[in-house]
Design a protein around this motif. Structure first.
Motif, PDB file in Angstrom:
ATOM      1  N   SER A  88       0.829  -1.211   0.000  1.00 43.13           N
ATOM      2  CA  SER A  88       0.000   0.000   0.000  1.00 43.13           C
ATOM      3  C   SER A  88       0.860   1.256   0.000  1.00 43.13           C
ATOM      4  O   SER A  88       0.533   2.243  -0.654  1.00 43.13           O
ATOM      5  CB  SER A  88      -0.932   0.010   1.208  1.00 43.13           C
ATOM      6  OG  SER A  88      -1.866  -1.043   1.127  1.00 43.13           O
ATOM      7  N   GLN A  89       1.962   1.226   0.738  1.00 39.18           N
ATOM      8  CA  GLN A  89       2.871   2.379   0.739  1.00 39.18           C
ATOM      9  C   GLN A  89       3.510   2.560  -0.630  1.00 39.18           C
ATOM     10  O   GLN A  89       3.673   3.690  -1.108  1.00 39.18           O
ATOM     11  CB  GLN A  89       3.948   2.195   1.813  1.00 39.18           C
ATOM     12  CG  GLN A  89       3.447   2.391   3.234  1.00 39.18           C
ATOM     13  CD  GLN A  89       4.529   2.125   4.269  1.00 39.18           C
ATOM     14  OE1 GLN A  89       5.164   1.067   4.256  1.00 39.18           O
ATOM     15  NE2 GLN A  89       4.754   3.096   5.147  1.00 39.18           N
ATOM     16  N   ALA A  90       3.877   1.449  -1.271  1.00 41.06           N
ATOM     17  CA  ALA A  90       4.444   1.536  -2.617  1.00 41.06           C
ATOM     18  C   ALA A  90       3.420   2.106  -3.595  1.00 41.06           C
ATOM     19  O   ALA A  90       3.734   2.969  -4.421  1.00 41.06           O
ATOM     20  CB  ALA A  90       4.900   0.153  -3.082  1.00 41.06           C
TER      21      ALA A  90
ATOM     22  N   THR B 162       0.315   6.924  -6.489  1.00 39.95           N
ATOM     23  CA  THR B 162      -0.958   7.640  -6.436  1.00 39.95           C
ATOM     24  C   THR B 162      -0.737   9.134  -6.257  1.00 39.95           C
ATOM     25  O   THR B 162      -1.327   9.958  -6.971  1.00 39.95           O
ATOM     26  CB  THR B 162      -1.824   7.103  -5.286  1.00 39.95           C
ATOM     27  OG1 THR B 162      -2.043   5.690  -5.477  1.00 39.95           O
ATOM     28  CG2 THR B 162      -3.169   7.812  -5.230  1.00 39.95           C
ATOM     29  N   MET B 163       0.111   9.506  -5.311  1.00 35.76           N
ATOM     30  CA  MET B 163       0.362  10.919  -5.060  1.00 35.76           C
ATOM     31  C   MET B 163       1.144  11.546  -6.206  1.00 35.76           C
ATOM     32  O   MET B 163       0.949  12.721  -6.546  1.00 35.76           O
ATOM     33  CB  MET B 163       1.098  11.097  -3.735  1.00 35.76           C
ATOM     34  CG  MET B 163       0.304  10.612  -2.525  1.00 35.76           C
ATOM     35  SD  MET B 163      -1.369  11.306  -2.466  1.00 35.76           S
ATOM     36  CE  MET B 163      -1.020  13.052  -2.255  1.00 35.76           C
ATOM     37  N   TYR B 164       2.037  10.780  -6.797  1.00 33.25           N
ATOM     38  CA  TYR B 164       2.737  11.231  -8.000  1.00 33.25           C
ATOM     39  C   TYR B 164       1.726  11.598  -9.088  1.00 33.25           C
ATOM     40  O   TYR B 164       1.816  12.640  -9.739  1.00 33.25           O
ATOM     41  CB  TYR B 164       3.660  10.109  -8.472  1.00 33.25           C
ATOM     42  CG  TYR B 164       4.356  10.321  -9.795  1.00 33.25           C
ATOM     43  CD1 TYR B 164       5.641  10.853  -9.844  1.00 33.25           C
ATOM     44  CD2 TYR B 164       3.753   9.965 -11.002  1.00 33.25           C
ATOM     45  CE1 TYR B 164       6.298  11.022 -11.052  1.00 33.25           C
ATOM     46  CE2 TYR B 164       4.396  10.132 -12.215  1.00 33.25           C
ATOM     47  CZ  TYR B 164       5.666  10.656 -12.237  1.00 33.25           C
ATOM     48  OH  TYR B 164       6.315  10.822 -13.430  1.00 33.25           O
ATOM     49  N   GLY B 165       0.723  10.722  -9.252  1.00 34.95           N
ATOM     50  CA  GLY B 165      -0.297  10.970 -10.259  1.00 34.95           C
ATOM     51  C   GLY B 165      -1.151  12.180  -9.959  1.00 34.95           C
ATOM     52  O   GLY B 165      -1.565  12.902 -10.870  1.00 34.95           O
ATOM     53  N   LEU B 166      -1.425  12.436  -8.672  1.00 32.66           N
ATOM     54  CA  LEU B 166      -2.225  13.595  -8.303  1.00 32.66           C
ATOM     55  C   LEU B 166      -1.511  14.890  -8.683  1.00 32.66           C
ATOM     56  O   LEU B 166      -2.116  15.802  -9.258  1.00 32.66           O
ATOM     57  CB  LEU B 166      -2.516  13.574  -6.800  1.00 32.66           C
ATOM     58  CG  LEU B 166      -3.336  14.738  -6.250  1.00 32.66           C
ATOM     59  CD1 LEU B 166      -4.712  14.775  -6.910  1.00 32.66           C
ATOM     60  CD2 LEU B 166      -3.473  14.624  -4.738  1.00 32.66           C
TER      61      LEU B 166
ATOM     62  N   VAL C 131      18.855  11.227  -1.710  1.00 30.18           N
ATOM     63  CA  VAL C 131      18.639  11.491  -0.292  1.00 30.18           C
ATOM     64  C   VAL C 131      17.529  10.617   0.282  1.00 30.18           C
ATOM     65  O   VAL C 131      17.722   9.924   1.289  1.00 30.18           O
ATOM     66  CB  VAL C 131      18.287  12.988  -0.053  1.00 30.18           C
ATOM     67  CG1 VAL C 131      18.084  13.258   1.436  1.00 30.18           C
ATOM     68  CG2 VAL C 131      19.363  13.896  -0.635  1.00 30.18           C
ATOM     69  N   ALA C 132      16.352  10.625  -0.353  1.00 32.58           N
ATOM     70  CA  ALA C 132      15.179   9.960   0.227  1.00 32.58           C
ATOM     71  C   ALA C 132      15.341   8.446   0.317  1.00 32.58           C
ATOM     72  O   ALA C 132      15.132   7.851   1.385  1.00 32.58           O
ATOM     73  CB  ALA C 132      13.937  10.315  -0.583  1.00 32.58           C
ATOM     74  N   LEU C 133      15.718   7.800  -0.782  1.00 34.25           N
ATOM     75  CA  LEU C 133      15.850   6.348  -0.763  1.00 34.25           C
ATOM     76  C   LEU C 133      16.965   5.867   0.162  1.00 34.25           C
ATOM     77  O   LEU C 133      16.742   4.943   0.961  1.00 34.25           O
ATOM     78  CB  LEU C 133      16.067   5.818  -2.189  1.00 34.25           C
ATOM     79  CG  LEU C 133      14.833   5.824  -3.104  1.00 34.25           C
ATOM     80  CD1 LEU C 133      15.211   5.346  -4.503  1.00 34.25           C
ATOM     81  CD2 LEU C 133      13.733   4.938  -2.536  1.00 34.25           C
ATOM     82  N   PRO C 134      18.165   6.468   0.129  1.00 32.28           N
ATOM     83  CA  PRO C 134      19.209   6.000   1.060  1.00 32.28           C
ATOM     84  C   PRO C 134      18.844   6.199   2.533  1.00 32.28           C
ATOM     85  O   PRO C 134      19.284   5.423   3.387  1.00 32.28           O
ATOM     86  CB  PRO C 134      20.432   6.852   0.673  1.00 32.28           C
ATOM     87  CG  PRO C 134      20.185   7.259  -0.732  1.00 32.28           C
ATOM     88  CD  PRO C 134      18.699   7.451  -0.834  1.00 32.28           C
ATOM     89  N   SER C 135      18.055   7.236   2.842  1.00 28.90           N
ATOM     90  CA  SER C 135      17.700   7.497   4.240  1.00 28.90           C
ATOM     91  C   SER C 135      16.574   6.607   4.734  1.00 28.90           C
ATOM     92  O   SER C 135      16.292   6.559   5.932  1.00 28.90           O
ATOM     93  CB  SER C 135      17.280   8.964   4.398  1.00 28.90           C
ATOM     94  OG  SER C 135      16.041   9.212   3.755  1.00 28.90           O
ATOM     95  N   HIS C 136      15.882   5.911   3.830  1.00 30.09           N
ATOM     96  CA  HIS C 136      14.732   5.068   4.173  1.00 30.09           C
ATOM     97  C   HIS C 136      13.650   5.870   4.894  1.00 30.09           C
ATOM     98  O   HIS C 136      12.904   5.335   5.716  1.00 30.09           O
ATOM     99  CB  HIS C 136      15.159   3.870   5.023  1.00 30.09           C
ATOM    100  CG  HIS C 136      15.813   2.782   4.232  1.00 30.09           C
ATOM    101  ND1 HIS C 136      17.111   2.874   3.781  1.00 30.09           N
ATOM    102  CD2 HIS C 136      15.342   1.589   3.784  1.00 30.09           C
ATOM    103  CE1 HIS C 136      17.426   1.773   3.111  1.00 30.09           C
ATOM    104  NE2 HIS C 136      16.369   0.983   3.089  1.00 30.09           N
TER     105      HIS C 136
ATOM    106  N   MET D  50      10.564  10.210   0.895  1.00 32.35           N
ATOM    107  CA  MET D  50      10.344   9.501  -0.368  1.00 32.35           C
ATOM    108  C   MET D  50       9.028   9.946  -1.000  1.00 32.35           C
ATOM    109  O   MET D  50       8.961  10.236  -2.199  1.00 32.35           O
ATOM    110  CB  MET D  50      10.329   7.983  -0.131  1.00 32.35           C
ATOM    111  CG  MET D  50      11.678   7.381   0.201  1.00 32.35           C
ATOM    112  SD  MET D  50      11.538   5.697   0.883  1.00 32.35           S
ATOM    113  CE  MET D  50      10.611   4.862  -0.398  1.00 32.35           C
ATOM    114  N   LEU D  51       7.982  10.007  -0.179  1.00 33.35           N
ATOM    115  CA  LEU D  51       6.671  10.386  -0.685  1.00 33.35           C
ATOM    116  C   LEU D  51       6.670  11.819  -1.195  1.00 33.35           C
ATOM    117  O   LEU D  51       6.156  12.101  -2.289  1.00 33.35           O
ATOM    118  CB  LEU D  51       5.625  10.215   0.420  1.00 33.35           C
ATOM    119  CG  LEU D  51       4.170  10.515   0.047  1.00 33.35           C
ATOM    120  CD1 LEU D  51       3.692   9.569  -1.049  1.00 33.35           C
ATOM    121  CD2 LEU D  51       3.272  10.406   1.283  1.00 33.35           C
ATOM    122  N   ALA D  52       7.263  12.728  -0.427  1.00 29.54           N
ATOM    123  CA  ALA D  52       7.264  14.141  -0.806  1.00 29.54           C
ATOM    124  C   ALA D  52       8.055  14.368  -2.094  1.00 29.54           C
ATOM    125  O   ALA D  52       7.589  15.067  -3.016  1.00 29.54           O
ATOM    126  CB  ALA D  52       7.828  14.987   0.323  1.00 29.54           C
TER     127      ALA D  52
END
Length: 415
Positions: free
Chosen positions: A42-44, A49-53, A91-96, A101-103
């Motif tokens: 769901s997080q993936a 989903t937010m990218y599409g918005l 930054v986002a992916l390496p920091s987990h 990541m979402l933003a």
């Protein structure tokens, strides 16, 4: 192609293909990669989903912005996607950090709609209306080459060697080159009325991209059909890597992710030829009937086949390739949509294209959103059936959309 379209537009098609190769590089593997990092399906799905918005909002604004300030200028602003992609992968992916990541991935959704849909305005401004569907066929062919063919097959070869994370870095050179082609070779356009327009007039024209949905009911119905036509194009990259390559939410793990990439890549190979074929067919025999009977029904059939073929036949790549061909021909049959909107509102082409682009962006939101909402309750089968029902509903909706098509509408009326 060069004989039917102005030669000065050809670099724009090349820029779209190269830029979208970089933009779509992660579609076939990102959802599985995020799940492999410990996040839920769901997080993936929410990332997409937010990218599409955000893409929907950017797509809506792109048409009128391009008409007011020039397509090339807005395309280059959209190329700022590169900075946000660096934040996401650097930054986002390496920091987990899921919130980061979402933003970053969400804001990254602003880039490609501004880049590619501004070029649609340039086409609407410069191409003869009677050939606009054919021009849109070449536009979507360029898009398919980028996001689908190269954007799917290159990761299929690269990720087994360097892994998913480093494959995300490979996307950058393509988008940078696409931006440079745009900067150097895409012609500038200028709205002669811009100098005499007040700030309030500009804001009013920008808002027309939404108010036109209220004022023109056929535009509103066309927008609904435009949302429907690409649901699987943006929903399947979210669910199919999980359905075909993992046991998440009832997946069967029949295929490797790289095999899924070749299936998805074949779909876009088909759309490359289908976009040109259907563009010419639509101009010759009618936009709406083509989308009603071929686009909607082939897409519904291909969507359900993608789910049931693995259930019935397990690991069978040839059968899945047939499914990809059917779905690819169905999706590409919707190529006249870009010509329908300006034809329904010829006095406000920029606003009409903005409505088209808003709907195009909403489909990048609605495809993953349907998966996000339904996946944990009705599973992959329910999501695929939801897509198929939407396509069938689109076939019904199309009866109430009647654009004035040069050379076709009068012929039908005479008969």
């Amino acid at each position: 192609m060069a004989q039917g379209l102005a030669r000065k537009l050809l670099p724009g098609f090349l820029a779209i293909a190269v830029f979208m190769t970089g933009d779509g590089f992660e579609l076939t593997f990102l959802s599985k990669y995020v799940v492999d990092q410990g996040f839920s399906s769901s997080q993936a799905s929410l990332l997409f989903t937010m990218y599409g918005l955000v893409a929907a909002l950017a797509g809506w604004s792109s048409g009128v912005l391009a008409e007011l300030f020039g397509a090339k200028r807005i395309m280059l602003i959209g190329a700022g996607w590169i900075v946000l992609h660096l934040v996401f992968i650097g930054v986002a992916l390496p920091s987990h950090s899921y919130s980061l990541m979402l933003a970053s991935y969400m804001l990254r959704g602003m880039g490609y709609p501004l880049f590619i849909y501004s070029f649609v305005v340039l086409l609407a401004q410069t191409v003869d209306p009677g050939k606009l569907a054919s021009a849109m066929g070449w536009f979507w062919t360029s898009y398919s080459f980028g996001i689908g063919v190269f954007g799917a097959y290159l990761p299929a070869f690269i990720t087994p060697v360097i892994g998913e994370y480093y494959s995300l870095w490979v996307s950058l050179p393509f988008s940078i080159v696409g931006m440079i082609i745009c900067l150097c070779f895409v012609p500038k356009t200028r709205n002669a009325n811009l100098d005499t327009m007040s700030s309030s007039d500009k804001l009013r024209e920008l808002s027309r991209g939404v108010t036109i949905l209220k004022d023109n009911h056929q535009i509103a119905l066309a927008a609904v059909l435009r949302v429907i036509c690409n649901l699987t194009l943006y929903g399947f990259p979210v669910i199919m890597p999980l359905y075909l390559a993992t046991h998440t939410n009832g997946g069967g793990a029949w295929y490797q992710v790289t095999e899924w990439s070749t299936i998805w890549g074949l779909l876009f190979v088909v759309t490359v030829f289908g976009n040109v074929f259907w563009g010419r067919m639509g101009d010759c025999f009618g936009w709406m009937s083509q989308m009603r009977w071929w686009g909607c029904w082939l897409s519904a059939l291909g969507t359900l086949a993608m789910y049931y073929v693995p259930q019935l036949f397990g690991h069978n790549l040839p059968f899945m390739y047939v499914c990809a061909v059917v779905l690819g021909m169905g999706i590409s049959a919707f190529v006249p949509m870009g010509a329908v909107f300006p034809a329904l509102e010829p006095e406000h082409k920029g606003a009409a294209v903005s409505a088209h682009n808003l709907a195009s962006g909403l489909t990048t939101f609605c495809g993953p959103f349907i998966a996000t909402v339904l996946l944990n309750t009705v599973g992959f089968a329910g999501v695929c059936w939801a897509y198929a029902i939407c396509y069938i509903s689109g076939s019904v909706i199309s009866f109430w959309i009647r654009p004035e098509q040069p050379g076709i509408t009068r012929k039908v009326a005479a008969n």
